[in-house]
Design an enzyme around this catalytic site. Structure first.
Site, PDB file in Angstrom:
ATOM      1  N   ASP A  18      22.364  16.348 -25.224  1.00 46.37           N
ATOM      2  CA  ASP A  18      23.067  17.601 -25.516  1.00 46.37           C
ATOM      3  C   ASP A  18      22.099  18.520 -26.258  1.00 46.37           C
ATOM      4  OD1 ASP A  18      24.644  19.585 -26.599  1.00 46.37           O
ATOM      5  OD2 ASP A  18      26.172  18.227 -27.384  1.00 46.37           O
ATOM      6  N   GLY A  40      30.345  26.011 -20.277  1.00 45.90           N
ATOM      7  CA  GLY A  40      29.114  25.238 -20.126  1.00 45.90           C
ATOM      8  C   GLY A  40      28.284  25.152 -21.388  1.00 45.90           C
ATOM      9  N   VAL A  41      26.984  25.261 -21.210  1.00 46.58           N
ATOM     10  CA  VAL A  41      26.074  25.113 -22.349  1.00 46.58           C
ATOM     11  C   VAL A  41      26.234  26.283 -23.332  1.00 46.58           C
ATOM     12  CG1 VAL A  41      24.018  26.183 -21.267  1.00 46.58           C
ATOM     13  CG2 VAL A  41      23.732  24.362 -22.939  1.00 46.58           C
ATOM     14  N   ASP A  42      26.574  27.437 -22.815  1.00 46.29           N
ATOM     15  CA  ASP A  42      26.806  28.627 -23.648  1.00 46.29           C
ATOM     16  C   ASP A  42      27.955  28.360 -24.638  1.00 46.29           C
ATOM     17  OD1 ASP A  42      26.685  31.239 -24.517  1.00 46.29           O
ATOM     18  OD2 ASP A  42      27.461  32.143 -22.677  1.00 46.29           O
ATOM     19  N   SER A 125      21.106  28.113 -14.892  1.00 46.31           N
ATOM     20  CA  SER A 125      21.736  28.492 -13.596  1.00 46.31           C
ATOM     21  C   SER A 125      22.267  27.337 -12.753  1.00 46.31           C
ATOM     22  CB  SER A 125      20.788  29.330 -12.703  1.00 46.31           C
ATOM     23  OG  SER A 125      20.722  30.649 -13.143  1.00 46.31           O
ATOM     24  N   THR A 126      22.073  26.076 -13.187  1.00 53.99           N
ATOM     25  CA  THR A 126      22.455  24.961 -12.292  1.00 53.99           C
ATOM     26  C   THR A 126      23.902  24.504 -12.451  1.00 53.99           C
ATOM     27  OG1 THR A 126      21.718  23.237 -13.827  1.00 53.99           O
ATOM     28  CG2 THR A 126      20.088  24.065 -12.252  1.00 53.99           C
ATOM     29  N   GLY A 127      24.666  25.186 -13.311  1.00 52.19           N
ATOM     30  CA  GLY A 127      26.072  24.835 -13.502  1.00 52.19           C
ATOM     31  C   GLY A 127      26.959  25.826 -12.773  1.00 52.19           C
ATOM     32  N   VAL A 128      27.661  26.630 -13.558  1.00 55.12           N
ATOM     33  CA  VAL A 128      28.577  27.636 -13.008  1.00 55.12           C
ATOM     34  C   VAL A 128      27.866  28.562 -12.011  1.00 55.12           C
ATOM     35  CG1 VAL A 128      30.033  29.614 -13.659  1.00 55.12           C
ATOM     36  CG2 VAL A 128      29.959  27.609 -15.115  1.00 55.12           C
TER      37      VAL A 128
HETATM   38  N1  AR6 Z   1      23.334  20.453 -23.285  1.00 47.58           N
HETATM   39  C1  AR6 Z   1      22.453  20.541 -22.252  1.00 47.58           C
HETATM   40  N2  AR6 Z   1      22.787  20.963 -21.023  1.00 47.58           N
HETATM   41  C2  AR6 Z   1      24.087  21.291 -20.816  1.00 47.58           C
HETATM   42  C3  AR6 Z   1      25.065  21.231 -21.834  1.00 47.58           C
HETATM   43  C4  AR6 Z   1      24.638  20.782 -23.121  1.00 47.58           C
HETATM   44  N3  AR6 Z   1      25.501  20.706 -24.147  1.00 47.58           N
HETATM   45  N4  AR6 Z   1      26.262  21.628 -21.305  1.00 47.58           N
HETATM   46  C5  AR6 Z   1      26.033  21.920 -20.010  1.00 47.58           C
HETATM   47  N5  AR6 Z   1      24.729  21.713 -19.712  1.00 47.58           N
HETATM   48  P1  AR6 Z   1      26.007  26.266 -17.189  1.00 47.58           P
HETATM   49  P2  AR6 Z   1      24.734  28.503 -15.743  1.00 47.58           P
HETATM   50  C6  AR6 Z   1      24.021  21.910 -18.428  1.00 47.58           C
HETATM   51  O1  AR6 Z   1      27.192  26.326 -16.310  1.00 47.58           O
HETATM   52  O2  AR6 Z   1      24.833  27.760 -14.473  1.00 47.58           O
HETATM   53  C7  AR6 Z   1      28.497  30.157 -18.844  1.00 47.58           C
HETATM   54  O3  AR6 Z   1      29.879  30.358 -18.817  1.00 47.58           O
HETATM   55  C8  AR6 Z   1      24.857  21.821 -17.167  1.00 47.58           C
HETATM   56  O4  AR6 Z   1      24.962  20.481 -16.767  1.00 47.58           O
HETATM   57  O5  AR6 Z   1      26.205  26.067 -18.641  1.00 47.58           O
HETATM   58  O6  AR6 Z   1      23.424  29.165 -16.091  1.00 47.58           O
HETATM   59  C9  AR6 Z   1      27.712  31.405 -19.221  1.00 47.58           C
HETATM   60  O7  AR6 Z   1      28.408  32.218 -20.143  1.00 47.58           O
HETATM   61  C10 AR6 Z   1      24.009  22.631 -16.196  1.00 47.58           C
HETATM   62  O8  AR6 Z   1      23.050  21.800 -15.575  1.00 47.58           O
HETATM   63  O9  AR6 Z   1      25.096  27.611 -17.045  1.00 47.58           O
HETATM   64  C11 AR6 Z   1      27.538  32.076 -17.908  1.00 47.58           C
HETATM   65  O10 AR6 Z   1      28.665  32.847 -17.556  1.00 47.58           O
HETATM   66  C12 AR6 Z   1      23.248  23.623 -17.068  1.00 47.58           C
HETATM   67  O11 AR6 Z   1      23.535  23.229 -18.425  1.00 47.58           O
HETATM   68  C13 AR6 Z   1      27.390  30.941 -16.935  1.00 47.58           C
HETATM   69  O12 AR6 Z   1      28.063  29.834 -17.537  1.00 47.58           O
HETATM   70  C14 AR6 Z   1      23.677  25.058 -16.876  1.00 47.58           C
HETATM   71  O13 AR6 Z   1      25.073  25.127 -16.615  1.00 47.58           O
HETATM   72  C15 AR6 Z   1      25.961  30.546 -16.742  1.00 47.58           C
HETATM   73  O14 AR6 Z   1      25.886  29.585 -15.735  1.00 47.58           O
END
Ligand code: AR6
Length: 178
Positions: A18, A40-42, A125-128
């Protein structure tokens, strides 16, 4: 965990875990253009840092896709947060690769301007935003390697992997690129 040492004593680490727990000078946030938080991470970073982070983000007034902005880390173990905005994946022909590379480059540039020596990245970028993970990890390893080889301030970059799939993709990208 895996670790790669460069000739100039710099290193790249790949860890599972994390990002909010990382004891580094700066962690990178995968934010959106408003910088006002999200899922997500944000969401995890804002929860762990506390409400003052959102207050500081409000003063910044947003961030363009591919760019990055820095704030303090408040209750996080990290001193600073570098907020970057990755591209939404739209099939790969809308400049997504250039924009994703730019997120890593701008985050590293801003880190260096702020005398940051250690920086941790999530897989932006690899999540949402649905960027294919294998393609995204190749871009991130390429950009970070280029930067560490050519610049002096940053000593270690850590890729923090939230899932086994991301961890495996980082290992493969590192084997291919380094
Ligand atoms: N630590 C490390 N990696 C993480 C964690 C953590 N605690 N939580 C999630 N991840 P995402 P995006 C990984 O969706 O695709 C937000 O709502 C997760 O597994 O967080 O860039 C923002 O406000 C994934 O591989 O970010 C934007 O609206 C990676 O973090 C939007 O999501 C990114 O997933 C950005 O989307």
């Amino acid at each position: 965990m895996s670790k790669l040492n460069f000739k100039n004593k710099k290193q790249i680490l790949v860890v599972k875990g994390d990002i909010t727990q990382q004891k580094v000078d700066a962690i990178v946030n995968a934010a959106n253009t408003s910088l006002l938080g999200g899922g997500g991470v944000d969401g995890a970073i804002h929860r762990a840092a506390g409400p003052q982070l959102l207050e500081e983000c409000r003063q910044i007034g947003g961030c363009a896709t591919g760019d990055a902005k820095i704030t303090r880390g408040y209750n996080l173990p990290a001193k600073c947060v570098i907020h970057t905005v990755g591209p939404v994946w739209k099939g790969g022909k809308q400049g997504e690769d250039y924009l994703l590379a730019s997120c890593y480059r701008r985050s590293l540039e801003i880190a260096a301007e702020n005398q940051i020596k250690s920086i941790a990245f999530p897989a932006i970028s690899t999540g949402v935003y649905r960027y294919p993970i294998a393609a995204a990890t190749k871009i991130s390893v390429t950009e970070v390697k280029k930067y560490l080889e050519n610049e002096n301030t940053i000593e270690s970059a850590i890729f923090v992997c939230f899932s086994p799939e991301i961890y495996d993709c980082y290992q493969k990208s590192i084997e291919e690129i380094l």
